[in-house]
Motif scaffolding. Structure first.
Motif, short mmCIF file in Angstrom:
data_model
loop_
_atom_site.label_atom_id
_atom_site.label_comp_id
_atom_site.label_asym_id
_atom_site.label_seq_id
_atom_site.Cartn_x
_atom_site.Cartn_y
_atom_site.Cartn_z
N CYS A 298 0.87 -1.18 0.00
CA CYS A 298 0.00 0.00 0.00
C CYS A 298 0.90 1.22 0.00
CB CYS A 298 -0.90 0.00 1.24
SG CYS A 298 -1.89 1.50 1.39
N ARG A 299 0.93 1.91 -1.12
CA ARG A 299 1.79 3.09 -1.23
C ARG A 299 1.33 4.21 -0.31
NH1 ARG A 299 4.44 4.24 -6.87
NH2 ARG A 299 5.10 5.93 -5.52
N CYS A 300 0.07 4.21 0.08
CA CYS A 300 -0.44 5.24 0.99
C CYS A 300 -0.11 4.95 2.44
CB CYS A 300 -1.96 5.39 0.83
SG CYS A 300 -2.46 5.89 -0.82
N GLY A 301 0.29 3.72 2.74
CA GLY A 301 0.69 3.36 4.10
C GLY A 301 -0.46 3.13 5.05
N THR A 302 -1.55 2.55 4.57
CA THR A 302 -2.71 2.33 5.44
C THR A 302 -2.60 1.01 6.23
OG1 THR A 302 -4.01 1.24 3.70
CG2 THR A 302 -4.22 3.64 3.92
N TYR A 303 -1.41 0.53 6.45
CA TYR A 303 -1.21 -0.77 7.09
C TYR A 303 -1.84 -0.87 8.48
CZ TYR A 303 2.10 -1.36 3.28
OH TYR A 303 2.67 -1.44 2.04
N VAL A 304 -1.78 0.20 9.26
CA VAL A 304 -2.37 0.17 10.60
C VAL A 304 -3.88 -0.01 10.49
CG1 VAL A 304 -2.77 1.51 12.70
CG2 VAL A 304 -0.50 1.48 11.64
N ARG A 305 -4.52 0.72 9.58
CA ARG A 305 -5.96 0.59 9.40
C ARG A 305 -6.33 -0.76 8.81
NH1 ARG A 305 -5.96 6.41 7.33
NH2 ARG A 305 -6.34 5.49 5.31
N ILE A 306 -5.49 -1.30 7.93
CA ILE A 306 -5.73 -2.63 7.37
C ILE A 306 -5.74 -3.66 8.49
CG2 ILE A 306 -4.70 -4.46 5.96
CD1 ILE A 306 -3.80 -2.15 4.02
#
Length: 151
Positions: free
Chosen positions: A132-140
């Protein structure tokens, strides 16, 4: 002519057997929810399920699918895990630009179908390689945990 089952429906496409499943879905069948990202099975944007297992469709020749069932982002909401993941994604505003999210959702749904109560390590392992280029890993991760709690 290739016959495949996608989201419970038999479909046919006139393609060479070595054509990647991604291009059959997008170019021949008009199912554009599955995205092209890198073309080398490294980013996860093209993830679909083949018999419930998350696979990269950009490198999977359509001839290798055979009689196995394909589920795409267009059909994953009809599965229990897919519906929970999609709801959690909406509830938590997981999506930022959205380009990678069909692949993220497909990977998360496959994880929860196989492991209804994953810990952080299992989530990390299942989601590794989904970029995820936007960096939404925490929300994922939070979305997967919320979807698991609803199961």
């Amino acid at each position: 002519m290739v016959d495949i089952t996608i989201n419970g429906e038999k479909r046919s496409a006139e393609v060479d057997g070595d054509t990647p499943l991604l291009w059959v879905l997008r170019d021949k069948l008009g199912m554009t929810g599955t995205k092209f990202g890198c073309g080398i099975a490294q980013c996860g944007a093209c993830t679909v399920h083949v018999d419930g297992v998350a696979v990269r469709s950009c490198r999977l020749p359509v001839s290798a699918v055979g009689d196995r069932a394909i589920t795409t982002i267009e059909g994953v909401g009809a599965t229990a895990a897919g519906a929970r993941v999609q709801k959690a994604w909406l509830d938590l505003d997981v999506i930022q630009c959205g380009y990678c999210q069909s692949g993220q959702i497909m990977a998360a749904a496959a994880l929860l179908a196989a492991n209804p109560d994953p810990d952080d390590g299992a989530i990390d392992a299942a989601m590794s390689g989904n970029i995820c280029r936007c960096g939404t890993y925490v929300r994922i991760r939070e979305g997967i945990k919320q979807a698991a709690q609803r199961g």
